[in-house]
Design an enzyme around this catalytic site. Structure first.
Site, mmCIF file in Angstrom:
data_model
loop_
_atom_site.group_PDB
_atom_site.id
_atom_site.type_symbol
_atom_site.label_atom_id
_atom_site.label_comp_id
_atom_site.label_asym_id
_atom_site.label_seq_id
_atom_site.Cartn_x
_atom_site.Cartn_y
_atom_site.Cartn_z
ATOM 1 N N GLU A 155 0.846 -1.193 0.000
ATOM 2 C CA GLU A 155 0.000 0.000 0.000
ATOM 3 C C GLU A 155 0.885 1.247 0.000
ATOM 4 O O GLU A 155 1.737 1.391 0.880
ATOM 5 C CB GLU A 155 -0.910 -0.014 1.234
ATOM 6 C CG GLU A 155 -1.927 -1.151 1.187
ATOM 7 C CD GLU A 155 -2.395 -1.612 2.569
ATOM 8 O OE1 GLU A 155 -2.102 -0.949 3.574
ATOM 9 O OE2 GLU A 155 -3.057 -2.669 2.624
ATOM 10 N N LEU A 205 -6.012 -1.855 -1.177
ATOM 11 C CA LEU A 205 -5.803 -1.866 0.282
ATOM 12 C C LEU A 205 -6.277 -3.207 0.858
ATOM 13 O O LEU A 205 -7.426 -3.337 1.267
ATOM 14 C CB LEU A 205 -6.592 -0.701 0.884
ATOM 15 C CG LEU A 205 -6.177 -0.133 2.243
ATOM 16 C CD1 LEU A 205 -7.032 1.075 2.586
ATOM 17 C CD2 LEU A 205 -6.136 -1.116 3.365
ATOM 18 N N GLU A 246 -4.347 -6.599 2.866
ATOM 19 C CA GLU A 246 -3.111 -7.283 3.257
ATOM 20 C C GLU A 246 -3.130 -8.754 2.897
ATOM 21 O O GLU A 246 -2.098 -9.309 2.505
ATOM 22 C CB GLU A 246 -2.862 -7.102 4.755
ATOM 23 C CG GLU A 246 -2.536 -5.660 5.161
ATOM 24 C CD GLU A 246 -3.725 -4.713 5.140
ATOM 25 O OE1 GLU A 246 -4.880 -5.202 5.095
ATOM 26 O OE2 GLU A 246 -3.511 -3.491 5.156
ATOM 27 N N GLN A 286 1.972 -1.911 5.840
ATOM 28 C CA GLN A 286 2.235 -0.506 6.169
ATOM 29 C C GLN A 286 2.681 -0.336 7.625
ATOM 30 O O GLN A 286 3.556 0.477 7.912
ATOM 31 C CB GLN A 286 1.006 0.324 5.863
ATOM 32 C CG GLN A 286 1.332 1.779 5.676
ATOM 33 C CD GLN A 286 0.244 2.483 4.896
ATOM 34 O OE1 GLN A 286 -0.774 2.855 5.472
ATOM 35 N NE2 GLN A 286 0.443 2.661 3.601
ATOM 36 N N PHE A 287 2.067 -1.102 8.506
ATOM 37 C CA PHE A 287 2.485 -1.190 9.903
ATOM 38 C C PHE A 287 2.260 -2.636 10.328
ATOM 39 O O PHE A 287 1.344 -3.287 9.834
ATOM 40 C CB PHE A 287 1.643 -0.275 10.807
ATOM 41 C CG PHE A 287 1.904 1.191 10.617
ATOM 42 C CD1 PHE A 287 2.789 1.868 11.453
ATOM 43 C CD2 PHE A 287 1.279 1.888 9.601
ATOM 44 C CE1 PHE A 287 3.033 3.218 11.274
ATOM 45 C CE2 PHE A 287 1.522 3.250 9.416
ATOM 46 C CZ PHE A 287 2.400 3.917 10.255
ATOM 47 N N PRO A 324 -4.757 -9.163 8.690
ATOM 48 C CA PRO A 324 -5.555 -9.797 7.633
ATOM 49 C C PRO A 324 -4.726 -10.791 6.801
ATOM 50 O O PRO A 324 -5.282 -11.688 6.173
ATOM 51 C CB PRO A 324 -6.013 -8.614 6.761
ATOM 52 C CG PRO A 324 -5.997 -7.447 7.686
ATOM 53 C CD PRO A 324 -4.819 -7.700 8.613
ATOM 54 N N HIS A 363 -0.541 1.392 15.884
ATOM 55 C CA HIS A 363 0.650 1.708 15.091
ATOM 56 C C HIS A 363 1.946 1.470 15.874
ATOM 57 O O HIS A 363 3.003 1.781 15.379
ATOM 58 C CB HIS A 363 0.633 3.176 14.646
ATOM 59 C CG HIS A 363 -0.411 3.505 13.623
ATOM 60 N ND1 HIS A 363 -1.750 3.526 13.894
ATOM 61 C CD2 HIS A 363 -0.294 3.847 12.312
ATOM 62 C CE1 HIS A 363 -2.424 3.865 12.800
ATOM 63 N NE2 HIS A 363 -1.562 4.060 11.830
#
Ligand code: TPP
Lengths: 382, 360
Positions: B63, B92, B94, B116-117, B123, B163
């Site tokens: 992403e 978007l 995972e 992304q994190f 997922p 995050h």
């Protein structure tokens, strides 16, 4: 509800609605379209809807500047999207559930959260996501699309318990429609025919990824057809149209006509005027002037023109509104700034009862604080 | 196909794969000709660039990795250098990212997927544990998944909820996955290159707190820092502190402080690879010091500290002079940022743990 869209009168839902031009009530300058009807809202409600949209826009500016000054953490702006947030909120009844994302500040406010409560998670406060008693708003969802199956479950739960006057509305972005949870949540909603309204705030971007890259589908609303539920496209910068569409969807969820399915997927077509969050720099992936066309249809301007044309708004009232907004924002910010929470509150509410092991850890933290003082925790030792 | 053709790892044939340029690559021990000063995120970027230039099968997907260059800029410039067929902004999703990366790897590509994190990798968990980790085993060595899944992880940057977590243990628990965590720019580059070339799936966790914390000289050539090898960052004789990622830095500070203030001589081991664990280095160090502290950001319960302590008990019990101490995140959800300084092990708590262990 009646609008200029032929499709709206089409007897059988999903595919037809899903691919049409977005439903509008107001044209770009706020004039009521000739074949559209203003929703049945009182004059007071129409004005207060405007006030809330304006408040949302001011809140956004204040939050961005607080972030720049380091007074709050990363913030997800909503400018351009306030109209849809406020309008969906007005369509909800008090008892209906709202499942917001990290961007739906205004939607939360309209459904009963205080402004100060919106600021708390941004201040990093332990109780940041606490929801006051009687307010039917879930803590915001940050992992994308995870709220969607939960919304279906909550709607199902209300239905199983005979709460026929309660529906569930959940928000998500265009990016969220790519996640498995979107599919699973809508599929269950269709299969179990639950009173849920799924609002996709299609703001054209998922951080740097444009809508057309997110899905090869022509529209997001058309995805409703795959689940056997109605999909509706609405101009997300037209608060009256969003209200009308959402209100109709909620009514249908609670009280469907013969042969109607309860769930609806609403695609509110809009635009994220600003950055994804204060940590994002959109100039790396999109043209600045892209926003221009959308700003022409700005929800705040449109509502202002509409109300002025209707004789419901003048300069005096506008000034009164501005004063009220200013006072509210100042109060909210003052009430959270400098607020602190006791460090051991991180151990609260992890379980019904604090297990011994956690109690020991809590005691350990307390004895360290006693021994070294709080400043020692914040110092970066060299 | 990523067929190994035998029960052995595919590494030796790597250099002769089609599309892989025959440039000399060096191991850690070789003397590099030139260096450049880089921070950790620049070193990640440099490793990706190096491997993409060397092997056209290497693709980067995730992403916001292409146009935007990644939310931390780890993939910046790759799109310009290698084009949008090899640097890909995905929808978007995972599970979609890791599932397709497995498919790509099965057809002889070398995908480097970005989460992304770490907190948004869940997922993809099913794809990782049910498939990536087991393809070799299920196919009896016929197929492998030479894939890297990169993810920034860890706390300390005042980030929003989800995050900041450090959940490496989830991945370490899965046989078949390798789990790698660099703590310095030079290691980040060497370990990432080794991970990309590794025939097995690697979860590569990047401590984002130190993405830009400091710079060091990093060789500009392609080199591998071997997986499965810990690094002794500081030699000492009284106690060993085992740690990794962003906790290495405060651990070294704590070690200096207790040396100055208490005359305690601390050895610091940076594990670098969490799975497979470098048992030899862990045990050797313990046999020397007889005392151990494990430091991690992750919650204490069932964190890697437990695995390290148990390993030491199994392998070196008779050398043990004190209970093994764990300095870890508390067993609570990572709090929002107001309280994160209390949650994360700081030099303060690490020092306390060292003193307690030594004074037993
Ligand atoms: C499961 C998951 N993956 C990735 C992220 C990181 N992330 C946060 S917002 C975002 C984009 C979301 O786009 P969209 O759904 O369109 O909503 P918008 O932010 O535009 O309102 C991403 C990728 C996340 N929060 N959760």
């Amino acid at each position: 509800m009646s609008t200029q869209n032929e499709a709206d009168h089409h007897p059988d839902g999903a595919t037809v609605h899903g691919t049409t031009d977005p439903i509008q009530i107001l044209d770009a300058d706020g004039t009521v379209l000739s074949n559209a009807e203003v929703p049945d809202l009182s004059d007071d409600d129409l004005v207060s809807m405007y006030e809330d949209i304006k408040l949302a826009r001011q809140f956004d500016q204040r939050a961005i500047s607080l972030q720049r000054q380091g007074r709050i953490a990363t913030y997800a702006p909503m400018t351009g999207q306030e109209g849809a947030q406020v309008a969906t909120g007005y369509a909800l009844d008090r008892q209906d559930w709202l499942l917001p994302t990290y961007r739906e500040h205004a939607a939360k406010y309209v459904h009963g959260m205080k402004l100060s409560a919106l600021l708390k998670p941004l201040c990093g406060l332990r109780e940041g996501y606490a929801i006051p008693d009687g307010v039917t708003v879930m803590p915001e969802y940050i992992p994308i699309a995870t709220q969607i199956p939960q919304a279906t479950g909550m709607a199902w739960g209300e239905q199983l318990q005979g709460q026929t006057d309660t529906a569930v509305l959940c928000h998500f972005g265009d990016g969220a429609t790519s996640e498995g949870d979107f599919h699973e949540g809508l599929n269950f909603a269709g299969v179990f025919d639950v009173p849920a309204v799924f609002v996709c705030n299609n703001n054209q971007w998922a951080i740097s990824v444009p809508r057309e890259h997110q899905t090869a589908s022509e529209t997001i609303a058309q995805k409703g057809a795959a689940y056997g539920i109605e999909g509706v496209r609405v101009d997300g910068l037209d608060p009256l149209a969003v209200y009308a569409v959402t209100h109709a969807a909620l009514q249908k969820a609670k009280n469907p006509a013969d042969g109607e399915r309860r769930p609806t997927l609403i695609e509110a077509v809009q635009y994220r005027y600003g950055a994804h969050t204060t940590a994002d720099d959109p100039s790396t992936y999109r043209e600045e002037d892209e926003a221009e066309d959308w700003r022409e249809k700005d929800p705040l301007d449109r509502m202002r023109n509409f109300l002025t044309n209707e004789g419901l708004l003048d300069d005096d009232l506008e000034a009164e509104i501005d004063d009220r907004i200013e006072a509210q924002l100042t109060d909210a910010i003052e009430s959270v700034e400098g607020a602190t929470t006791h460090p051991t509150t991180m151990f609260d509410h992890v379980y019904d009862e604090l297990p011994d092991r956690l109690r020991e850890q809590q005691d350990e933290l307390e004895s360290l604080r006693k021994k070294y003082g709080d400043d020692a925790f914040h110092e970066v030792l060299e | 196909m990523s067929s190994t053709g035998s029960d052995e790892a595919a590494t030796p044939e790597e250099e002769s794969r089609e599309g892989v340029s025959q440039v000399e690559t060096e191991t850690e021990t070789a003397t590099a000709t030139t260096t450049e000063t880089m921070n950790l995120v620049e070193a990640v970027r440099n490793a990706l660039h190096t491997e993409m230039a060397r092997d056209e099968h290497v693709v980067v997907l995730g992403e916001d990795v292409a146009e935007n260059g990644g939310v931390f800029r780890a993939t910046e410039g790759l799109l310009e250098s290698f084009g949008d067929e090899r640097v890909v902004d995905t929808p978007l999703a995972e599970s979609g990212i890791v599932g397709t990366a497995i498919g790509l790897a099965m057809t002889d590509m070398r995908p480097v997927a970005e989460m992304q994190f770490m907190g948004f990798a869940y997922p993809a968990f099913d794809q990782l544990v049910s498939h990536a980790a087991r393809m070799r085993s299920r196919s009896h060595g016929q197929y492998t998944v030479p894939m890297v899944v990169r993810a920034p992880y860890g706390g300390g940057i005042r980030a929003p909820e989800h995050h900041s977590e450090s959940k490496e243990a989830f991945f370490v628990h899965e046989p078949g996955l390798k789990v790698v965590v660099p703590s310095t720019p030079a290691d980040a580059k060497g370990l990432l290159i080794a991970s990309i070339r590794d025939p097995d799936p690697v979860v590569f966790l990047e401590p984002k707190l130190v993405y830009r914390a400091f710079r060091e000289d990093v060789p500009t050539n392609a080199y591998e820092t071997p997986l499965g090898k810990a690094a002794v960052k500081r030699e000492g004789s009284d106690v060993t502190v085992y740690t990794w990622g962003a906790m290495v830095h405060p651990t070294l500070i704590a070690a200096d402080n207790v040396a100055d203030e208490d005359g305690i001589d601390v050895e610091v081991v940076d594990l670098r690879t969490l799975s497979p664990l470098d048992v030899e280095t862990v045990v050797d160090s313990f046999e020397k010091t007889g005392r151990a502290v494990v430091v991690h950001e992750a919650p204490k319960t069932a964190g890697l500290g437990a695995e390290i302590a148990a390993t030491i008990q199994e392998e070196a019990l008779l050398h043990q002079e004190a209970p093994i101490t764990r300095v870890a995140g508390y067993d609570v959800p990572m709090p929002l940022h107001e309280l994160e300084d209390y949650y994360l092990p700081q030099a303060l708590r690490i020092q306390e743990g060292i003193r307690e262990t030594v004074s037993f």
